[in-house]
Each structure stands twice: as structure tokens, then as C-alpha cells.
Enzyme design. Structure first.
Site, PDB file in Angstrom:
ATOM      1  N   ASP A 148       0.879  -1.163   0.000  1.00 47.78           N
ATOM      2  CA  ASP A 148       0.000   0.000   0.000  1.00 47.78           C
ATOM      3  C   ASP A 148       0.921   1.219   0.000  1.00 47.78           C
ATOM      4  OD1 ASP A 148      -1.680   2.092   0.527  1.00 47.78           O
ATOM      5  OD2 ASP A 148      -2.546   1.256   2.354  1.00 47.78           O
ATOM      6  N   LYS A 205       2.651  11.561  -3.107  1.00 46.39           N
ATOM      7  CA  LYS A 205       1.727  10.819  -3.969  1.00 46.39           C
ATOM      8  C   LYS A 205       0.810  11.782  -4.735  1.00 46.39           C
ATOM      9  CE  LYS A 205      -1.479   6.904  -3.545  1.00 46.39           C
ATOM     10  NZ  LYS A 205      -2.133   6.064  -2.526  1.00 46.39           N
ATOM     11  N   GLU A 263      -7.131   0.566  -4.611  1.00 47.12           N
ATOM     12  CA  GLU A 263      -7.125   0.427  -3.146  1.00 47.12           C
ATOM     13  C   GLU A 263      -8.446  -0.109  -2.592  1.00 47.12           C
ATOM     14  OE1 GLU A 263      -5.897   4.343  -2.087  1.00 47.12           O
ATOM     15  OE2 GLU A 263      -3.866   3.996  -2.803  1.00 47.12           O
ATOM     16  N   ASP A 293     -13.152   5.067   0.992  1.00 48.32           N
ATOM     17  CA  ASP A 293     -11.714   5.118   1.217  1.00 48.32           C
ATOM     18  C   ASP A 293     -11.230   6.560   1.237  1.00 48.32           C
ATOM     19  OD1 ASP A 293      -8.968   5.016   1.150  1.00 48.32           O
ATOM     20  OD2 ASP A 293      -8.823   3.784  -0.647  1.00 48.32           O
TER      21      ASP A 293
END
Lengths: 204, 623
Positions: free
Chosen positions: B25, B87, B185, B207
Site C-alpha cells: 500500500d 503521492k 485500493e 476510502d
């Protein structure tokens, strides 16, 4: 019916892989969506069954099942998996499925641009009225008006499906079936427009 | 390897080799790695027992780097060289600099293919920075598992477009990792729950990561996980909550503290602590050290915090509505809501999500771990450690389209189409003798070209010259199971394959990646040595096991002298295994193979004889 490219065994009903040795077979580009999924070429399709067939095939043929295989196998898996998804998308959409069956019977789509647009003035008029009502509802952000329009449109879709089912069954002519498909296409565009409007509300 | 080639009749060569594979992850605020051991997914810890690696990389003036905790600790003293939340920059082009600059303390600059962050060690692309994190996790995993990895599944936000996915894959390549699959994800989270519960039904995965939000709707049926629809916001996350708190703190101290980067960083860190604490207690306070050295208390209660957080959480509900509409699913049909991401611990969020869906969300698994656990399960399936388990069917997260006349985008593959998918589109020439044309591929939902992501410009060359409109160029857009696009083209009336030249609008070219790889190899000799040693160990272990098995079965085929020679070589191998020289291991392996050659030959002869003696060929051909 051909032979397995790997063990030469005769291939059965199911064209994707060899029952004897399990090798994935090359994809015959001529296979129909019905043949890909192994369902009868009828109308309407049972969406739940079509989906189940597709899942059963994907469980074997999806690229995830070949991540440790050689490039040739991976290529075949990608092709099959892509084709299964395509067949699934078309056969579970009652409009696209009807047009696909139309193509199979008459050699061309009833919805392609060259086929010209709808000539029935009555339907054209109804479309225009519907658009205006949508404009009004959108302007006022009237969710209830929108909901009842959607329900009405969905009922119409159901009626169209029933009429098409009967026509395919009776072996009606292309000139009888095509206008229904085109009418349905209009209805779809209207529904898409409605969704676009709603999305605009969300973004505000 | 000769010893392994001995096939006992009816036995396969490598019976139950367990391949090492991990799920990673790669998160905005922290990253973690997990694997499946004895059928159960678990996170892997570092030497200090921690499993959350802060996604922070610090570049030092000496040319060295610090990663994770060490870097995070230095963040407030050296904010410009300590890169966090990178990210958010993945796959973003130089044109995004203006938009992103205000949101981060870094100096952004234009660079080939994508933006760069200016550091004391020179400009760094988000791909290179991500690769540092991945390299660290790879080492951590290889140390924990005792061998080189066969590959990894890396998760990406469902809403990542082609350029962002490609950037993630490139980062893995730089880190020397084989990417088995890029996995969304939320899909990973669902997989972790699905296996755990063995449930069938519809799941909504909410999420909220550090910097991204996704809502996905998945159906588990007949062992296949289908993503029905997904939507989200790539610029909305738990960081926004921290920022909302930080803004209040900064406003309160505006008169006595400027915009010193170290101060900003300290405030952001403290804001996060407050958010976490207020998820548990109803009032909390922090101590801040002002730039002038003065220490000040600042306190906040949950009620006030919730007023600030409410608009951020509300923004997540629009994608929720969109997903329901796209899939034609009503809220009542949903069997469970899975929460992912540390920010979902916020009580107000849980209340608002429960209210929106009309049911309480599931929270059995740690929201920080659930994605990595799911990725580990997928990795384990992909390397073939599990057979006939679940299958994941993902969808295209954003529509793919082409630029048409008037600067508009025409969609060719709508969002939420199951992948892999292919779509062929026919084009024609508009001038006599035209031999080339250009196609602009876009990704997004908007009508105008400039509102969508530009993925690539393709130029088709080598079209046979014909009169205008006669050529029929069939261009096929193929999206693979990772959600990555490839294009091929053919002129259908002549069958001539047009040459497709891809010029990605974003992303690093192969040359740039090779250059970076070279540089990272130069800087990472230690890394290479580590990998080589790990590989040599595995090889040596394999040889030892094969030898022991062969000896146990057929020792009687050897003379005493031959047996002694083999044992000497074996001892040598055991010594090498105790040390840590790759060269010593490889030479010991070679000696064992030499000494054992006679055993291999005799066993082979014996096997052939036993076949002659009545066994059928089928029994010992290894399938």
C-alpha cells in the site's frame, strides 16, 4: 469444431479452452457474442444468466490467472477476457443486445449513423416536449419532476423491449424492427441528458 | 540446475514451492507491506517492529537520504528537502505546478514528462521519490521473508488515471520490483474483507486516504469480485482535515509567527495530532513552539472541530451519489460499508457515512492495514500460491476519449467499463494522398478537451496514399487489467499496419527511466549486493534441499569415496550459508553440483531402467 492447439484433442462445445489439457485456445474472431458466452441467440437475454456465464469464464480466462504464464498465453488470455467483457456489456444492455441481434439477422446495425434518423413526426414531437420538460425541471432543480420523468422513460424502455421481443420472435422485417430501435436510442439520449443535469447539480 | 531436473516417475519437479510475493500500500502519508503466510495475510514489520513506514523521504546535502521515521522527524527542521505527501504529485505535469504550489511547502519546477521537486540533491521526480519508499519496503520484506521477491501487487487509488498508474509502475521498476498488478485500493480492501467473511453481496468501500478519496461499489458473487462503479476525488483527503485545523492555528498566531516553513510544518504535524486525539476524546490541546522560541498552548474541542470538518466530509458524498447512480444500485441493496484510511476514524465521518447509507459501516479490520492485506492476498493468488480462489474484475476509473473538431472530447470507452476492454474506432483521411494523421487521447468526464487529462498524442504514419476519405484506419484502444492503455492501428482496405507513435503527455520516457535506473544503481551498490546475497541464499538452500532429498533416496548408488566427496561439498555449502558472501555461496553451489554429478547420472539411469521395467511414459512425464 477444431482441435486443441496443444494436445490435438477434439474441442467441445466450449471454445475457450481444451477440456483435455486445459490449454487456452486462439480466439476465433468470427464468434458471436452469444457463442462467446455460450448462451442462445434469443431476445431478450436473461441478464443474470449472461452475467453468471461471463463470471464463470472470467474465472478461468482472466489475465490474473496467467500472470505466471508465457507471453503467448498471456496474450490469448487478454484477448478472451476482453471479448467476454464486450459480450457481457452488449448482451446485458437490452438496447444494444437488440441491435446486435438485428445485425446478426440483417447484416447491419439499425443505429449506425448511415441509417438516417427517425422519421416518425409523432415521436419527434414527443421527444421535443420531453426535452423542454427536462429543461424546466433542471432550471428549477425540481428533483420530483425529474424522478417522475425517469420512471416514465423506464416504463417506455420496458414496453419497447416487449415489442421487440415479439417482433424478433415472429421474424419481423428489418423495416419493422429498425424504427423501434431508433426510438429507443432517442430515449437513451434523453436519459443520458438527465444524468448529465443531475451531475451538474452535484458539482455545484 | 541439474539436481532439480531429476524427475521421479509420477512426481513433479518442484512440488510445493512457495513463491514470495507481497502487497504494497503506497500511501500518501504512510506505506506498508504485507504478505500471505500459512494462508493468512499479515503485515510485515521492520527490525524495530513497526509496520507503518511514513511516506517521507529526506534528501541530505551529502547525497545520502533518510526514509520514513527518520525523515519525518527531520521534517520541521528541513522542510524543503523532506518530501511528504508526494503521492499527490504522481503523474502530474508541469502544467499542474500553479495549482499545486499553494498546497505544499516544496519548490516545484518543470521537468521532462512531469514536474520535479527541488531538493538539495537536485530536482527529484515523484517517481524517484516513490521508488525510495518502495525500495525500502522491498528490503524490509526480503529480510522478513528470507529471500528475493517474485513480485508485488501495488495499490493505487481507484481514481488514478493512466498517467498516475504508469508513474506508479515506473517507480516500482526503479525500485527493482516486478509489478504483478496495480490494484485499486478499495478493491484491495474489499478483498481483505471478502476473504475474511466469505460473504456474497454488495459492498461499498469508502476510502479516505491522506490525499485521495474514492468510493467504490463491489459485488462478490460466485468467487468473482466485480467492481460495479467507482468515483472519487484525487485532491481530497485526510490531509485536508489537518490543513483545515492548521489554518485556524496559523490564523491565531498570524501576528507573532510568519510563514517560516519549519513553523508551518510544526503546525501541520500538531494539527494532525489534534485530529487523531479528538477522534477519541472530546477536548484536546497542543503545545507549539513559536519561531521566536516562545511556547504556547492551543486547545480545541470536538464540537468546534466538527464544524470545520463537516464541509470536507460533505464533499465526499457527491462521488457516493454518482457511484450509486452509475451502477443503478440503491442504498438499501448494499450489504456492507467498508471504511479505509486512518481519516475514517473521525467520529463525525462515521456518523455522516452511516446517515448517508442508512447503516453502520464495518470496522473489524484496521483501516490502516486493510488495503495492504488485500493486496497481499491478490499477490499470493497471482504467483500461483492459491488456486481457484477469488478473482478480481476491475473497471476503467475514468472515461477514455479522443479530441474531435472544435476542441471537444468524444468518449470512446466510458468510465466504469470492466477491464480488460478494447474498442476499435475507424478514421479516414481528409486529403488526397494523406499518409499520416494525429490522434489526441484524453481521459476524464468533461466535454471540453482542456478540462480533461491529456494522455497521449498518437501519430499514425505509413497510411497508403489514397484519395481523401478512401482510407479506413481502424485504431484499437486496448486497456489491460492494470488499467493501462495501448494503441494499435491498421488500414483495413489494404491491411497495412499503420505505425503508431506514442508521445505521452505525461510520464517519464523510457530513456529517462533507464538513466534514473543507472543512477540509482550507482548510488545503490549496497542495495544490489543485498539483493544478490538474498538470491544466492535462496539458490544455495534450494540446492541443499535437493541434494538431501537425493541422498536420502539413493545414497546406496554411491561408493564411499564418492559419498565423502559429496558430504565435503555439502559442508562447505553449509558454511557459506552461515556467512554472508554471495560469491562464496555461488562457488559452494558449483562445488556441490560438480561433486553430485555422478549421483545425478546414476539416478537418471535408474529412473530410465524403472520405466523400461513396466512403467508407462505418462507416469513420469512431469506435467
Amino acid at each position: 469444431m477444431g482441435h486443441c492447439r496443444h494436445c490435438q484433442a477434439e474441442l467441445g462445445e466450449q471454445p475457450a479452452w481444451c477440456a483435455a489439457c486445459g490449454a487456452v485456445q486462439p480466439l476465433d474472431p468470427g464468434l458471436s457474442h452469444f457463442a462467446i458466452l455460450g448462451v442462445p441467440a434469443t431476445y431478450p437475454q436473461d441478464a443474470a444468466m449472461v452475467r453468471e456465464r461471463a463470471l464463470v469464464l472470467q474465472r478461468v480466462l482472466h489475465p490474473d490467472r496467467f500472470s505466471q504464464a508465457g507471453p503467448a498465453e498471456q496474450r490469448l488470455s487478454l484477448e478472451w477476457s476482453t471479448r467476454i467483457n464486450e459480450a457481457l456489456a452488449i448482451l446485458t444492455d437490452p438496447l444494444r443486445c437488440a441491435d446486435y441481434l438485428f445485425q446478426q439477422r440483417f447484416g447491419h446495425s439499425a443505429l449506425a449513423e448511415e441509417q438516417g434518423s427517425l422519421h416518425n413526426p409523432e415521436i419527434l414531437l414527443r421527444e421535443m416536449e420531453r426535452r423542454e420538460a427536462l429543461e424546466d425541471a433542471a432550471l428549477l432543480q425540481d428533483h420530483h419532476a425529474l424522478e417522475s420523468m425517469r420512471t416514465a422513460a423506464e416504463q417506455e424502455e420496458e414496453q419497447l423491449q416487449n415489442r421487440l421481443s415479439a417482433m424478433f420472435h415472429q421474424g419481423a422485417k428489418a423495416s419493422e424492427i429498425a424504427p423501434l430501435l431508433q426510438e429507443w436510442q432517442y430515449l437513451r439520449k434523453f436519459l443520458a441528458e438527465m444524468e448529465r443535469r443531475e451531475e451538474e447539480w452535484d458539482l455545484r | 540446475m541439474a539436481l532439480l531436473q531429476i524427475a521421479e516417475p509420477g512426481q513433479s519437479t518442484a512440488p510445493h514451492e512457495h513463491r514470495l510475493a507481497v502487497g504494497i500500500d503506497l500511501g500518501t502519508t504512510h506505506s506498508l507491506v504485507a504478505t500471505v503466510r500459512s494462508g493468512m495475510p499479515e503485515v510485515l514489520r521492520d527490525a524495530a517492529g513497526r509496520y507503518l513506514l511514513p511516506s517521507v523521504v529526506r534528501y541530505l546535502p551529502s547525497g545520502g537520504i533518510e526514509i520514513g521515521e527518520a525523515a519525518k522527524r527531520a521534517a520541521s527542521q528541513d522542510p524543503q528537502n523532506t518530501i511528504a505527501s508526494f503521492k499527490r504529485f504522481m503523474g502530474r505535469g508541469s502544467d499542474a505546478i500553479a495549482q499545486l504550489a499553494g498546497q505544499s511547502p516544496y519548490v516545484l519546477e518543470a521537468g521532462e514528462g512531469m514536474l520535479r521537486l527541488r531538493t538539495v540533491a537536485g530536482p527529484k521526480s515523484p517517481v524517484e521519490i516513490s521508488a525510495e519508499i518502495l525500495r525500502r519496503l522491498r528490503q524490509q520484506a526480503e529480510e522478513a521473508l528470507g529471500g528475493p521477491l517474485q513480485g508485488a501487487v501495488i495499490t493505487v487509488p481507484a481514481y488514478f488515471d493512466d498517467a498516475q498508474r504508469q508513474a506508479t509502475k515506473d517507480a516500482a521498476r526503479l525500485a527493482g520490483m516486478e509489478v504483478l498488478r496495480l490494484l485499486a485500493e478499495p478493491t484491495a480492501a474489499a478483498l481483505a474483507y471478502g476473504l475474511d467473511k466469505k460473504a456474497e453481496g454488495l459492498f461499498a468501500i469508502y476510502d479516505l486516504g491522506g490525499g485521495t478519496f474514492d468510493l467504490s461499489l463491489l459485488r462478490l458473487q460466485k468467487g468473482v469480485f466485480e467492481v460495479l462503479a467507482t468515483a472519487g476525488d484525487t485532491a481530497l483527503g485526510g490531509d485536508d482535515m489537518d490543513r483545515a485545523i492548521a489554518e485556524r492555528i496559523l490564523a491565531d498566531f498570524a501576528h507573532c509567527a510568519g510563514d517560516d516553513p519549519a513553523w508551518l510544518r510544526q503546525v501541520l504535524q500538531q494539527a494532525r495530532l489534534l485530529k487523531e486525539e479528538l477522534s477519541v476524546v472530546s477536548q484536546a490541546s497542543i503545545t507549539l513552539q513559536l519561531p521566536n522560541g516562545e511556547r504556547r498552548q492551543w486547545s480545541l474541542d470536538r464540537e468546534e472541530l466538527e464544524q470545520w470538518l463537516e464541509p470536507i466530509i460533505r464533499r465526499t458524498l457527491a462521488p457516493c451519489r454518482r457511484v450509486l447512480r452509475d451502477s443503478g444500485i440503491s442504498k438499501e441493496m448494499i450489504d456492507g460499508i467498508v471504511l479505509v484510511g486512518g481519516a475514517t476514524r473521525v467520529p463525525l465521518l462515521r456518523r455522516m457515512v452511516a446517515e448517508f447509507f442508512g447503516q453502520e459501516p464495518l470496522t473489524d479490520l484496521d483501516p490502516d492495514q486493510v488495503v495492504a492485506l488485500g493486496a497481499a492476498i491478490q499477490a499470493d493468488m497471482l504467483v500461483g500460491n492459491q488456486k481457484d480462489e477469488l478473482l478480481l474484475m476491475d473497471v476503467l476509473p475514468l472515461s477514455l476519449g479522443l479530441e474531435t473538431m472544435g476542441g471537444l472530447m468524444e468518449k470512446i470507452i466510458p468510465r466504469n467499463t470492466p477491464i480488460p476492454v478494447a474498442k476499435a474506432q475507424e478514421f479516414t483521411t481528409f486529403k488526397d494522398g494523406q499518409t499520416a494523421m494525429s490522434i489526441h487521447v484524453l481521459q476524464g468526464e468533461r466535454d471540453r478537451v482542456e478540462d480533461n487529462r491529456s494522455l497521449a498524442r498518437f501519430s499514425l504514419r505509413g497510411i497508403p496514399p489514397m484519395v481523401a476519405g478512401a482510407a479506413r484506419i481502424r485504431v484499437t484502444f486496448q486497456v489491460d487489467a492494470d488499467g493501462l492503455l495501448s494503441v494499435s492501428a491498421v488500414e483495413t482496405s489494404t491491411g497495412v499496419r499503420a505505425e503508431v507513435q506514442v508521445k505521452p503527455s505525461y510520464g517519464l520516457s523510457d530513456e529517462v527511466i533507464s538513466q534514473m535506473l543507472k543512477e540509482s544503481l550507482e548510488h545503490g551498490q549496497e542495495d544490489v549486493a543485498h539483493r544478490r546475497l538474498a538470491e544466492a541464499r535462496v539458490e544455495a538452500e534450494r540446492v541443499r534441499e535437493a541434494l538431501d532429498a537425493a541422498l536420502a533416496a539413493d545414497q546406496q548408488l554411491l561408493s564411499a569415496a564418492e559419498l565423502a566427496a559429496i558430504h565435503a561439498a555439502r559442508n562447505h555449502l553449509l558454511q557459506a550459508l552461515a556467512g554472508d558472501s554471495a560469491d562464496a555461496l555461488y562457488s559452494a553451489v558449483e562445488q556441490v553440483e560438480k561433486a553430485a554429478a555422478v549421483l545425478v547420472e546414476r539416478r537418471m539411469n535408474q529412473a530410465v531402467r524403472s520405466v523400461m521395467a513396466g512403467h508407462s511414459i505418462d507416469e513420469w512425464s512431469n506435467k
